[in-house]
Scaffold this motif. Sequence first.
Motif, PDB file in Angstrom:
ATOM      1  N   ASN A 282      -3.812 -14.908   9.119  1.00 58.62           N
ATOM      2  CA  ASN A 282      -2.930 -13.799   9.483  1.00 58.62           C
ATOM      3  C   ASN A 282      -2.748 -12.821   8.330  1.00 58.62           C
ATOM      4  OD1 ASN A 282      -2.411 -14.564  12.170  1.00 58.62           O
ATOM      5  ND2 ASN A 282      -0.800 -15.983  11.545  1.00 58.62           N
ATOM      6  N   GLU A 283      -2.671 -13.331   7.102  1.00 59.08           N
ATOM      7  CA  GLU A 283      -2.575 -12.448   5.940  1.00 59.08           C
ATOM      8  C   GLU A 283      -3.821 -11.593   5.789  1.00 59.08           C
ATOM      9  OE1 GLU A 283       0.405 -14.817   2.880  1.00 59.08           O
ATOM     10  OE2 GLU A 283      -1.747 -15.249   2.815  1.00 59.08           O
ATOM     11  N   LYS A 284      -4.966 -12.163   6.050  1.00 59.10           N
ATOM     12  CA  LYS A 284      -6.211 -11.399   5.976  1.00 59.10           C
ATOM     13  C   LYS A 284      -6.229 -10.297   7.021  1.00 59.10           C
ATOM     14  CE  LYS A 284     -11.242 -11.938   5.860  1.00 59.10           C
ATOM     15  NZ  LYS A 284     -12.374 -12.907   5.919  1.00 59.10           N
ATOM     16  N   LYS A 285      -5.785 -10.626   8.238  1.00 60.11           N
ATOM     17  CA  LYS A 285      -5.749  -9.629   9.323  1.00 60.11           C
ATOM     18  C   LYS A 285      -4.839  -8.463   8.994  1.00 60.11           C
ATOM     19  CE  LYS A 285      -4.638 -12.367  12.714  1.00 60.11           C
ATOM     20  NZ  LYS A 285      -4.196 -12.830  14.036  1.00 60.11           N
ATOM     21  N   CYS A 286      -3.596  -8.766   8.695  1.00 61.43           N
ATOM     22  CA  CYS A 286      -2.648  -7.680   8.444  1.00 61.43           C
ATOM     23  C   CYS A 286      -3.008  -6.935   7.173  1.00 61.43           C
ATOM     24  CB  CYS A 286      -1.211  -8.192   8.415  1.00 61.43           C
ATOM     25  SG  CYS A 286      -0.741  -9.144   6.957  1.00 61.43           S
ATOM     26  N   GLY A 287      -3.642  -7.620   6.210  1.00 64.06           N
ATOM     27  CA  GLY A 287      -4.065  -6.957   4.982  1.00 64.06           C
ATOM     28  C   GLY A 287      -5.073  -5.850   5.234  1.00 64.06           C
ATOM     29  N   ILE A 288      -5.972  -6.079   6.177  1.00 66.61           N
ATOM     30  CA  ILE A 288      -6.970  -5.061   6.523  1.00 66.61           C
ATOM     31  C   ILE A 288      -6.278  -3.794   7.022  1.00 66.61           C
ATOM     32  CG2 ILE A 288      -8.811  -4.484   8.165  1.00 66.61           C
ATOM     33  CD1 ILE A 288      -9.614  -7.465   8.070  1.00 66.61           C
ATOM     34  N   LEU A 289      -5.291  -3.965   7.864  1.00 63.50           N
ATOM     35  CA  LEU A 289      -4.598  -2.823   8.454  1.00 63.50           C
ATOM     36  C   LEU A 289      -3.673  -2.146   7.443  1.00 63.50           C
ATOM     37  CD1 LEU A 289      -4.073  -1.035  10.846  1.00 63.50           C
ATOM     38  CD2 LEU A 289      -2.617  -2.803  11.841  1.00 63.50           C
ATOM     39  N   TYR A 290      -2.907  -2.921   6.709  1.00 67.30           N
ATOM     40  CA  TYR A 290      -2.005  -2.322   5.725  1.00 67.30           C
ATOM     41  C   TYR A 290      -2.779  -1.647   4.584  1.00 67.30           C
ATOM     42  CZ  TYR A 290       2.200  -4.409   7.796  1.00 67.30           C
ATOM     43  OH  TYR A 290       3.243  -4.726   8.636  1.00 67.30           O
ATOM     44  N   ASP A 291      -3.896  -2.248   4.173  1.00 67.03           N
ATOM     45  CA  ASP A 291      -4.706  -1.630   3.114  1.00 67.03           C
ATOM     46  C   ASP A 291      -5.207  -0.259   3.552  1.00 67.03           C
ATOM     47  OD1 ASP A 291      -4.315  -3.769   1.457  1.00 67.03           O
ATOM     48  OD2 ASP A 291      -6.296  -4.657   1.769  1.00 67.03           O
ATOM     49  N   TYR A 292      -5.616  -0.167   4.801  1.00 72.16           N
ATOM     50  CA  TYR A 292      -6.064   1.136   5.297  1.00 72.16           C
ATOM     51  C   TYR A 292      -4.903   2.131   5.352  1.00 72.16           C
ATOM     52  CZ  TYR A 292      -7.368   4.878   8.437  1.00 72.16           C
ATOM     53  OH  TYR A 292      -7.569   6.123   8.975  1.00 72.16           O
ATOM     54  N   LEU A 293      -3.768   1.684   5.881  1.00 75.30           N
ATOM     55  CA  LEU A 293      -2.616   2.576   5.977  1.00 75.30           C
ATOM     56  C   LEU A 293      -2.195   3.100   4.604  1.00 75.30           C
ATOM     57  CD1 LEU A 293      -0.500   0.657   8.651  1.00 75.30           C
ATOM     58  CD2 LEU A 293      -1.455   2.961   8.920  1.00 75.30           C
ATOM     59  N   ASP A 294      -2.289   2.245   3.585  1.00 78.59           N
ATOM     60  CA  ASP A 294      -1.879   2.643   2.241  1.00 78.59           C
ATOM     61  C   ASP A 294      -2.917   3.514   1.534  1.00 78.59           C
ATOM     62  OD1 ASP A 294       0.489   1.263   2.527  1.00 78.59           O
ATOM     63  OD2 ASP A 294      -0.231  -0.544   1.504  1.00 78.59           O
ATOM     64  N   SER A 295      -4.126   3.588   2.081  1.00 72.14           N
ATOM     65  CA  SER A 295      -5.215   4.309   1.405  1.00 72.14           C
ATOM     66  C   SER A 295      -5.387   5.741   1.882  1.00 72.14           C
ATOM     67  CB  SER A 295      -6.532   3.546   1.614  1.00 72.14           C
ATOM     68  OG  SER A 295      -6.964   3.655   2.980  1.00 72.14           O
ATOM     69  N   GLN A 296      -4.604   6.181   2.863  1.00 74.27           N
ATOM     70  CA  GLN A 296      -4.793   7.500   3.461  1.00 74.27           C
ATOM     71  C   GLN A 296      -3.432   8.160   3.710  1.00 74.27           C
ATOM     72  OE1 GLN A 296      -3.905   7.751   7.201  1.00 74.27           O
ATOM     73  NE2 GLN A 296      -2.791   6.021   6.321  1.00 74.27           N
ATOM     74  N   SER A 297      -3.452   9.366   4.224  1.00 73.30           N
ATOM     75  CA  SER A 297      -2.205  10.101   4.439  1.00 73.30           C
ATOM     76  C   SER A 297      -2.033  10.577   5.880  1.00 73.30           C
ATOM     77  CB  SER A 297      -2.141  11.314   3.504  1.00 73.30           C
ATOM     78  OG  SER A 297      -3.253  12.183   3.723  1.00 73.30           O
ATOM     79  N   TYR A 298      -2.997  10.303   6.742  1.00 70.98           N
ATOM     80  CA  TYR A 298      -2.915  10.771   8.133  1.00 70.98           C
ATOM     81  C   TYR A 298      -1.836  10.001   8.886  1.00 70.98           C
ATOM     82  CZ  TYR A 298      -4.527  12.438  12.711  1.00 70.98           C
ATOM     83  OH  TYR A 298      -4.602  13.023  13.962  1.00 70.98           O
ATOM     84  N   TYR A 299      -1.793   8.678   8.671  1.00 68.27           N
ATOM     85  CA  TYR A 299      -0.795   7.821   9.313  1.00 68.27           C
ATOM     86  C   TYR A 299       0.229   7.380   8.271  1.00 68.27           C
ATOM     87  CZ  TYR A 299      -4.715   7.356  12.591  1.00 68.27           C
ATOM     88  OH  TYR A 299      -5.770   7.608  13.437  1.00 68.27           O
ATOM     89  N   THR A 300       1.440   7.182   8.735  1.00 71.24           N
ATOM     90  CA  THR A 300       2.507   6.702   7.864  1.00 71.24           C
ATOM     91  C   THR A 300       3.034   5.375   8.375  1.00 71.24           C
ATOM     92  OG1 THR A 300       3.175   8.966   7.306  1.00 71.24           O
ATOM     93  CG2 THR A 300       4.770   7.217   6.888  1.00 71.24           C
ATOM     94  N   ALA A 301       3.173   4.414   7.476  1.00 66.51           N
ATOM     95  CA  ALA A 301       3.797   3.126   7.813  1.00 66.51           C
ATOM     96  C   ALA A 301       5.236   3.175   7.315  1.00 66.51           C
ATOM     97  CB  ALA A 301       3.046   1.979   7.155  1.00 66.51           C
ATOM     98  N   PRO A 302       6.225   3.252   8.217  1.00 68.78           N
ATOM     99  CA  PRO A 302       7.613   3.487   7.797  1.00 68.78           C
ATOM    100  C   PRO A 302       8.299   2.313   7.120  1.00 68.78           C
ATOM    101  CG  PRO A 302       7.505   3.176  10.173  1.00 68.78           C
ATOM    102  CD  PRO A 302       6.093   3.211   9.683  1.00 68.78           C
ATOM    103  N   VAL A 303       7.796   1.102   7.305  1.00 68.37           N
ATOM    104  CA  VAL A 303       8.472  -0.084   6.780  1.00 68.37           C
ATOM    105  C   VAL A 303       8.236  -0.217   5.274  1.00 68.37           C
ATOM    106  CG1 VAL A 303       8.539  -2.612   6.851  1.00 68.37           C
ATOM    107  CG2 VAL A 303       8.370  -1.302   8.971  1.00 68.37           C
ATOM    108  N   ARG A 304       9.297  -0.573   4.560  1.00 71.03           N
ATOM    109  CA  ARG A 304       9.165  -0.807   3.124  1.00 71.03           C
ATOM    110  C   ARG A 304       8.183  -1.951   2.873  1.00 71.03           C
ATOM    111  NH1 ARG A 304      15.479  -0.358   0.983  1.00 71.03           N
ATOM    112  NH2 ARG A 304      15.965   1.628   2.044  1.00 71.03           N
TER     113      ARG A 304
END
Length: 376
Positions: A282-304
Amino acid sequence: IAERQPRMRSGVMQMSRVYNFSAGPSMLPLPVLERARDELVCYGSSGMSVMEMSHRSPEYDAIIKNAEANLRRLMDIPENYKVLFLQGGASTQFAAVPLNLMNKNRKADYIVSGQFSNKAFKEAKKFGDVVCAASSAEDNFTYVPQTTRESFRPDADYVHICFNNTIYGTKFPYIPDTGAIPLVADMSSCIISEPVDVRRFGLIYAGAQKNMAPAGLTVVIVREDLIGNAPETIPTMLDYKVMADNDSMYNTPPCYAIYMAGLVYEWILNEVGGLEKMKAYNEKKCGILYDYLDSQSYYTAPVRPNCRSMMNVTFVTGDADLDKKFASEASAAGLKNLKGHRSVGGMRASIYNAMPIEGVEKLVEFMEDFAKKNPK
């Protein structure tokens, strides 16, 4: 795990299966569904489906006992805790918990970190002196409030939390220190996704439809000393002592959902290899998505970042029309149920145990392509 999942071809999965990012009811492990399919018409040598057999029969008695034994093994549940297979969803526990536990000083403290913990808080206020010990409502629940032992009233009968917030995509990064006060946790959207020390809690409850089984089953894990103190006026169906004394069979339990939960427990134990390996996956899965979200500016992840959920990932484009277009086009591409909850908007990817890594990878590919085609 991924090897047992169906494969994608041109945006449509073989066997007409899609990547289902629903917050619940959610996708189940394919091996579990296949086994249930094979046993649907005739379970073992019983000559009938599990859906048809009496809950008092020897065949079903073995099913429910095996399910409990495997859950105890999976979560390392101590002997002085009862496991109850109940009905009514986690929402029924919003009333059952105070009715069973708020019986000494008629006080309870709640940490309000999302919609479901707020609902539980409001329900409990009907039965006693209930206060909000901490809340993150002022920041739209984008984080989990930090607490110390001093945050809680020393004479509270229990402290209640929602361990993972499905709607807002947050998770408790810590287990609150409540001292001798029993800690109660709604774990509906994160149970059996990682190891948890059951001994740190007086009671854990969870609706099964997110990570364990089809809708209809609610699991309650409760320390024995917290049972049997309810007032005589408590409705029988909400009394933990009645349910414990009758081995969850005071009335007809949700038989098929319990059977399915048992298959899921076996899958994690025998095919995944237990909760430590489930957590790593599960950490590997969510890491893929969060790593992408943190690497760009088109999408914003609102959670701290320190409160991010492994199970529910929320993100927005900042444009309501683009969000709507995203969810629609993703659905057409076989990435279903990505629309965020109506109270939050944007998108939400629920990536419970059964979601394969490939599904998250396909989602990231789609997100990259959508951003290129729809500049802001």
